[in-house]
Design an enzyme around this catalytic site. Sequence first.
Site, PDB file in Angstrom:
ATOM      1  N   ASP A  84     -75.676 -12.306   8.367  1.00 47.35           N
ATOM      2  CA  ASP A  84     -75.685 -13.460   9.252  1.00 47.35           C
ATOM      3  C   ASP A  84     -74.462 -14.340   8.981  1.00 47.35           C
ATOM      4  OD1 ASP A  84     -78.032 -13.284  10.906  1.00 47.35           O
ATOM      5  OD2 ASP A  84     -79.226 -13.587   9.104  1.00 47.35           O
TER       6      ASP A  84
ATOM      7  N   LYS B 173     -74.655 -17.189  -1.895  1.00 50.18           N
ATOM      8  CA  LYS B 173     -74.470 -15.762  -1.675  1.00 50.18           C
ATOM      9  C   LYS B 173     -73.257 -15.220  -2.429  1.00 50.18           C
ATOM     10  CE  LYS B 173     -77.605 -14.780   1.658  1.00 50.18           C
ATOM     11  NZ  LYS B 173     -78.513 -13.627   1.720  1.00 50.18           N
TER      12      LYS B 173
END
Length: 402
Positions: A133, A80
Amino acid sequence: MFSFFDRSEIDIVRYTPKKGNAHSTVLTPRDFADAAKEIKAWNNYTPTPLLRLTSLASELNVKDILYKDEGPRFGLGSFKALGGAYAALKILRREIDKKQTAIGLAGGVTLEDVREGRFAKEASNITLVSATDGNHGRSLAWGCHRFGAPCRIYIHAEVSEGRATAMRKLGATVIRIKGDYDASVRLARLEAEKNGWFVVSDTSWEGYTDPPRDVMAGYGVMVGEIAENLKMPPTHVFLQGGVGGLAASVCAAFRQYWGDSCPRVIIVEPDRAACLFESAKAGETKTVKIERETVMAGLSCGEPSDMAWSILKEEAQDFMTITDEVVVPTLRLLKSPVGTDPVVEAGESAVAGLAATILASRREELRDALEMDGNSVIVVVGSEGITDPAVHAELMKEADHA
């Protein structure tokens, strides 16, 4: 060794991709090239390892298993890092350029200008927000910290405090809500609209496409590193689901790189958050209600990204679900590997593709359905390292006492 996997449940949807060119129009070669040029210029950029699990491949009667270990990525522990920070930089450049032009100053602000702090004062007045998340928010917080912009991150009730703390240490304001991931996405959008902030999301919706496209373009750096290490295309790639951004980026980049020789794409999701699986069954995007959170926290998404689905519906051939119970055995298999395979410390969401590879390879009917044999070369993306040591340790401890 594999008896536990042999008892575990698995479900599959055989899907006929709809022919199209989304792989090159939704995410263009220029999108990937621009992201690679910028990200490779960042301090401490280095390709992450592509590990060969040769001994495991032999046990499973396939030719090779290639594990892309994203744990070391920029010290953030996850692929990410490539997406959120890059998309943040693109938004900051755009907004600063607009403001410079509006007050009669020369435009032409570049990504390098923002990255090198030449407009630090201007960046400090632009607030970026997102829901997460954990890993996407950490990437955004890291990017905002580097580029000098305020950052607000919305997390749902089940996100661990360790992940929240990691984002706060990077300067983010973290807001925890009572609902699930999709509720945190909605709140981030609402508060951004009210306050003139800018959403940096890895999922798209109607009228909101540029940041998610930039996020997925950033992931293409990882795909390029994989392709550049291979003389021939792999035969299969097992990809985590989530909202679909990672999977769509890999599909598009592989298709652009290898054309009709690109690998067979199998999408893997937790059975507790199988929005892409249900979308494949229906032939259109479907939202699922998450009744119980999966331990694969990064994949706990009930609503697909429209942009990601536009690519996946043309590229993916199979959609699979796995249960949470296979996570710990797969983590242990990487930490105490077969034969001479390298030791890998992986996070819970990292092992979905590898777990599905093991499950499928040991079921004759699935091997046949997926056309897996002794010549198969399989790529899996180890999307994260141990991003929350406390959660990881507790999960392993619970499994020991189960």
